[in-house]
Design a protein around this motif. Structure first.
Motif, mmCIF file in Angstrom:
data_model
loop_
_atom_site.group_PDB
_atom_site.id
_atom_site.type_symbol
_atom_site.label_atom_id
_atom_site.label_comp_id
_atom_site.label_asym_id
_atom_site.label_seq_id
_atom_site.Cartn_x
_atom_site.Cartn_y
_atom_site.Cartn_z
ATOM 1 N N ILE A 1 0.854 -1.178 0.000
ATOM 2 C CA ILE A 1 0.000 0.000 0.000
ATOM 3 C C ILE A 1 0.893 1.233 0.000
ATOM 4 C CG2 ILE A 1 -1.843 1.276 1.176
ATOM 5 C CD1 ILE A 1 -2.577 -1.304 2.649
ATOM 6 N N ASP A 2 0.582 2.203 -0.825
ATOM 7 C CA ASP A 2 1.341 3.459 -0.806
ATOM 8 C C ASP A 2 0.798 4.344 0.322
ATOM 9 O OD1 ASP A 2 2.120 3.852 -4.373
ATOM 10 O OD2 ASP A 2 3.049 2.711 -2.759
ATOM 11 N N ASN A 3 0.384 5.534 0.006
ATOM 12 C CA ASN A 3 -0.106 6.448 1.037
ATOM 13 C C ASN A 3 -1.384 5.934 1.678
ATOM 14 O OD1 ASN A 3 1.980 8.059 0.172
ATOM 15 N ND2 ASN A 3 0.666 9.601 -0.791
ATOM 16 N N MET A 4 -1.502 6.212 2.975
ATOM 17 C CA MET A 4 -2.754 6.001 3.692
ATOM 18 C C MET A 4 -3.109 7.310 4.383
ATOM 19 S SD MET A 4 -2.274 2.167 5.264
ATOM 20 C CE MET A 4 -4.043 1.818 5.384
ATOM 21 N N GLU B 1 -12.733 16.837 3.330
ATOM 22 C CA GLU B 1 -11.437 17.505 3.388
ATOM 23 C C GLU B 1 -10.374 16.582 3.961
ATOM 24 O OE1 GLU B 1 -11.970 20.952 5.875
ATOM 25 O OE2 GLU B 1 -12.554 19.784 7.639
ATOM 26 N N LEU B 2 -9.148 16.792 3.494
ATOM 27 C CA LEU B 2 -8.036 15.987 3.958
ATOM 28 C C LEU B 2 -7.684 16.373 5.391
ATOM 29 C CD1 LEU B 2 -5.697 13.980 3.351
ATOM 30 C CD2 LEU B 2 -4.362 15.971 2.634
ATOM 31 N N VAL B 3 -7.462 15.374 6.231
ATOM 32 C CA VAL B 3 -7.038 15.595 7.607
ATOM 33 C C VAL B 3 -5.540 15.324 7.743
ATOM 34 C CG1 VAL B 3 -7.291 14.850 9.992
ATOM 35 C CG2 VAL B 3 -9.313 15.020 8.509
ATOM 36 N N ALA B 4 -5.114 14.143 7.303
ATOM 37 C CA ALA B 4 -3.708 13.770 7.441
ATOM 38 C C ALA B 4 -3.414 12.634 6.477
ATOM 39 C CB ALA B 4 -3.387 13.347 8.871
ATOM 40 N N VAL B 5 -2.137 12.539 6.083
ATOM 41 C CA VAL B 5 -1.709 11.475 5.198
ATOM 42 C C VAL B 5 -0.335 10.989 5.641
ATOM 43 C CG1 VAL B 5 -0.651 13.036 3.525
ATOM 44 C CG2 VAL B 5 -1.448 10.786 2.781
ATOM 45 N N ILE B 6 -0.076 9.702 5.423
ATOM 46 C CA ILE B 6 1.213 9.121 5.777
ATOM 47 C C ILE B 6 1.672 8.220 4.641
ATOM 48 C CG2 ILE B 6 0.094 7.240 7.073
ATOM 49 C CD1 ILE B 6 2.558 7.350 8.983
ATOM 50 N N THR B 7 2.937 8.353 4.259
ATOM 51 C CA THR B 7 3.470 7.522 3.185
ATOM 52 C C THR B 7 3.868 6.147 3.736
ATOM 53 O OG1 THR B 7 5.778 8.162 3.525
ATOM 54 C CG2 THR B 7 4.428 9.614 2.143
ATOM 55 N N SER B 8 4.204 5.238 2.837
ATOM 56 C CA SER B 8 4.632 3.915 3.270
ATOM 57 C C SER B 8 5.933 3.986 4.073
ATOM 58 C CB SER B 8 4.811 2.991 2.064
ATOM 59 O OG SER B 8 5.744 3.550 1.156
ATOM 60 N N GLY B 9 6.700 5.035 3.854
ATOM 61 C CA GLY B 9 7.948 5.222 4.588
ATOM 62 C C GLY B 9 7.803 5.972 5.900
ATOM 63 N N GLY B 10 6.580 6.440 6.165
ATOM 64 C CA GLY B 10 6.322 7.094 7.434
ATOM 65 C C GLY B 10 6.326 8.607 7.419
#
Length: 121
Positions: free
Chosen positions: A31-34, A46-55
């Motif tokens: 999975i890429d971004n979550m 609206e976007l709240v927060a996003v995290i990449t696979s690398g953190g």
């Protein structure tokens, strides 16, 4: 087939905390971004927060310093720790995941059904 299922929503008083979880199920290779979005009645999602696979993380200005996003790649789960909640944080919170790879198939953007967060004043 891929599913995202959120949990952890509920009713809390202003100033309180909640922790949301979202688990992806299926024969997932990667999975890429979550991330997390939210939508209050009569408003756009609206976007709240996003995290990449690398953190690496990114937050909307209105939650910086109050919310923390994290993920457990082995469990295919993303979390949202919400502190110092305000009544204006009341919304349905949706989990998202980008580029979920299942065998030869890549699901570009997947959404959970949402979980209600209500903050009382």
């Amino acid at each position: 087939q891929v599913q995202l299922v959120e949990s952890g929503g509920g009713l809390v008083q202003a100033g309180g905390s909640l922790r949301l979880s979202c688990a992806a199920s299926g024969r997932i290779f990667s999975i890429d971004n979550m991330g997390w979005y939210r939508q209050a009645p009569g408003t756009q999602r609206e976007l709240v927060a996003v995290i990449t696979s690398g953190g690496s993380t990114n937050y909307a200005d209105f939650v910086k310093g109050r919310f923390t996003i994290s993920r457990d790649n082995a469990k295919k789960t993303v979390y949202l720790e919400m502190n110092s909640l305000k009544p204006e944080d009341t919304a349905v919170y949706y989990c998202t995941a980008d580029n979920i790879v299942v065998g030869a198939i890549t699901y570009l953007k997947s959404w959970g059904p949402g979980t209600q967060v209500t903050v009382s004043s």
